[in-house]
Design a protein around this motif. Sequence first.
Motif, mmCIF file in Angstrom:
data_model
loop_
_atom_site.group_PDB
_atom_site.id
_atom_site.type_symbol
_atom_site.label_atom_id
_atom_site.label_comp_id
_atom_site.label_asym_id
_atom_site.label_seq_id
_atom_site.Cartn_x
_atom_site.Cartn_y
_atom_site.Cartn_z
ATOM 1 N N ARG A 151 0.832 -1.206 0.000
ATOM 2 C CA ARG A 151 0.000 0.000 0.000
ATOM 3 C C ARG A 151 0.868 1.257 0.000
ATOM 4 N N SER A 152 0.496 2.199 -0.843
ATOM 5 C CA SER A 152 1.210 3.468 -0.934
ATOM 6 C C SER A 152 0.216 4.582 -1.235
ATOM 7 N N GLU A 153 0.587 5.787 -0.824
ATOM 8 C CA GLU A 153 -0.216 6.965 -1.150
ATOM 9 C C GLU A 153 0.701 8.013 -1.767
ATOM 10 N N ILE A 154 0.274 8.568 -2.894
ATOM 11 C CA ILE A 154 1.016 9.618 -3.579
ATOM 12 C C ILE A 154 0.146 10.871 -3.607
ATOM 13 N N ILE A 155 0.710 11.976 -3.140
ATOM 14 C CA ILE A 155 -0.034 13.229 -3.056
ATOM 15 C C ILE A 155 0.644 14.272 -3.940
ATOM 16 N N VAL A 156 -0.130 14.873 -4.836
ATOM 17 C CA VAL A 156 0.363 15.916 -5.737
ATOM 18 C C VAL A 156 -0.324 17.228 -5.368
ATOM 19 N N GLN A 157 0.463 18.262 -5.119
ATOM 20 C CA GLN A 157 -0.130 19.557 -4.800
ATOM 21 C C GLN A 157 0.764 20.689 -5.276
ATOM 22 N N GLU A 158 0.158 21.863 -5.410
ATOM 23 C CA GLU A 158 0.925 23.028 -5.807
ATOM 24 C C GLU A 158 1.719 23.528 -4.608
ATOM 25 N N GLU A 159 2.975 23.874 -4.845
ATOM 26 C CA GLU A 159 3.855 24.350 -3.770
ATOM 27 C C GLU A 159 3.186 25.494 -3.016
ATOM 28 N N GLY A 160 3.124 25.349 -1.689
ATOM 29 C CA GLY A 160 2.553 26.395 -0.848
ATOM 30 C C GLY A 160 1.054 26.303 -0.649
ATOM 31 N N LYS A 161 0.373 25.391 -1.356
ATOM 32 C CA LYS A 161 -1.076 25.228 -1.219
ATOM 33 C C LYS A 161 -1.371 24.036 -0.319
ATOM 34 N N ALA A 162 -2.420 24.171 0.497
ATOM 35 C CA ALA A 162 -2.750 23.114 1.455
ATOM 36 C C ALA A 162 -3.509 21.965 0.803
ATOM 37 N N SER A 163 -4.376 22.268 -0.137
ATOM 38 C CA SER A 163 -5.211 21.224 -0.737
ATOM 39 C C SER A 163 -4.439 20.468 -1.818
ATOM 40 N N SER A 186 3.459 29.408 -15.305
ATOM 41 C CA SER A 186 4.036 28.159 -14.803
ATOM 42 C C SER A 186 3.730 27.985 -13.321
ATOM 43 N N VAL A 187 3.676 26.737 -12.871
ATOM 44 C CA VAL A 187 3.415 26.415 -11.466
ATOM 45 C C VAL A 187 4.459 25.406 -10.987
ATOM 46 N N LEU A 188 4.697 25.409 -9.681
ATOM 47 C CA LEU A 188 5.628 24.455 -9.076
ATOM 48 C C LEU A 188 4.827 23.426 -8.301
ATOM 49 N N LEU A 189 4.953 22.156 -8.685
ATOM 50 C CA LEU A 189 4.238 21.071 -8.022
ATOM 51 C C LEU A 189 5.175 20.289 -7.102
ATOM 52 N N THR A 190 4.637 19.803 -5.999
ATOM 53 C CA THR A 190 5.367 18.880 -5.128
ATOM 54 C C THR A 190 4.659 17.536 -5.171
ATOM 55 N N ALA A 203 8.517 22.033 -11.990
ATOM 56 C CA ALA A 203 7.868 23.255 -12.468
ATOM 57 C C ALA A 203 7.263 22.966 -13.836
ATOM 58 N N LEU A 204 5.959 23.202 -13.963
ATOM 59 C CA LEU A 204 5.263 22.954 -15.220
ATOM 60 C C LEU A 204 4.982 24.272 -15.937
ATOM 61 N N PRO A 205 5.293 24.372 -17.227
ATOM 62 C CA PRO A 205 4.983 25.596 -17.964
ATOM 63 C C PRO A 205 3.479 25.761 -18.138
ATOM 64 N N GLY A 206 3.043 27.013 -18.234
ATOM 65 C CA GLY A 206 1.635 27.285 -18.486
ATOM 66 C C GLY A 206 1.354 27.332 -19.974
ATOM 67 N N ALA A 207 0.153 27.806 -20.306
ATOM 68 C CA ALA A 207 -0.261 27.850 -21.708
ATOM 69 C C ALA A 207 0.483 28.920 -22.499
ATOM 70 N N VAL A 208 0.965 29.953 -21.805
ATOM 71 C CA VAL A 208 1.620 31.076 -22.485
ATOM 72 C C VAL A 208 3.104 31.069 -22.155
ATOM 73 N N ALA A 209 3.950 31.010 -23.190
ATOM 74 C CA ALA A 209 5.395 31.053 -22.983
ATOM 75 C C ALA A 209 5.837 32.481 -22.684
#
Length: 280
Positions: A151-163, A186-190, A203-209
């Motif tokens: 059993r494992s749990e993987i959690i993906v969230q935006e850096e600095g966000k609680a949810s 762009s956003v930074l994910l953990t 860090a994921l790029p957004g729609a606009v470069a």
Amino acid sequence: MNPGKAKEFFSEYYEGSLEPGLRQSFESELASDAQLQAEYRAFVQVFEKLGGLKALEIEPPFDLHERISAKLDHHLFEHRDDAQAPIGAWWRSFAFGTLAVAAIVGAVISLKLRSNDGTMTGAIISAPSTTPPSIVMKNGSPTLQYRSVGRSEIIVQEEGKASALEHFRLNDQRLMSPLVNKGESSVLLTIERKGDRSLLRVALPGAVASVIDEGQGSTRDLALALASYYHEPVLVEVKDLGSKVSWSFSNHDNPVAATLSNKSLAIEQLSSNMLRLISQ
């Protein structure tokens, strides 16, 4: 790195312990050699099957106690008439104790490996350690991959966000999940494996470069700027996201040529075009 040398690093790459420089060379060789890819896939399949043996329970034979006792009783019978010379008493006690331990250990090992009919039975084999989550490019998109053992749990969230953006609960399963940023910036994910202190950051790029080729701020800001300007995902393997740095992206086609004021930082480009921001 040639294919023969790359095979020596299968285990370390699989476990995620290969140091960054060798990992880049390994991934480059793997991406360009179909035969090496096939051999690595076979290697992974074998290790995943071995992982299932960790739950194997071995039941001792029902007559284990009687067989050990018989060995000890036989020893007592053979030595019941030995002279009890005081000077040798301690040695006989020591020898008897050693023999008893050897008999027990030998019986247990033998009985675990062979049944009464001589056939081999199950033996305890160390399962391979679970690999940490990783990011790969699949069909041109950054994809989170992970295989769970148990059993494992993987959690993906935006850096600095609680949810959490994603919360995966796995049980002996393989996870392949595309990472998508629908926003303009762009956003930074953990990415966290529950119970593990280490985090995977990307860090994921957004729609606009972005067209801004210079800036200053924190290491976190640099990672976001890299993703926006080069429009590629950036693996962030830097512990201190708050350290100060200024940057200049002098060549739009060559991220590695970027100028950084903080000499402890470096930018690498992987064979998949994904970028990596590391501490030197």
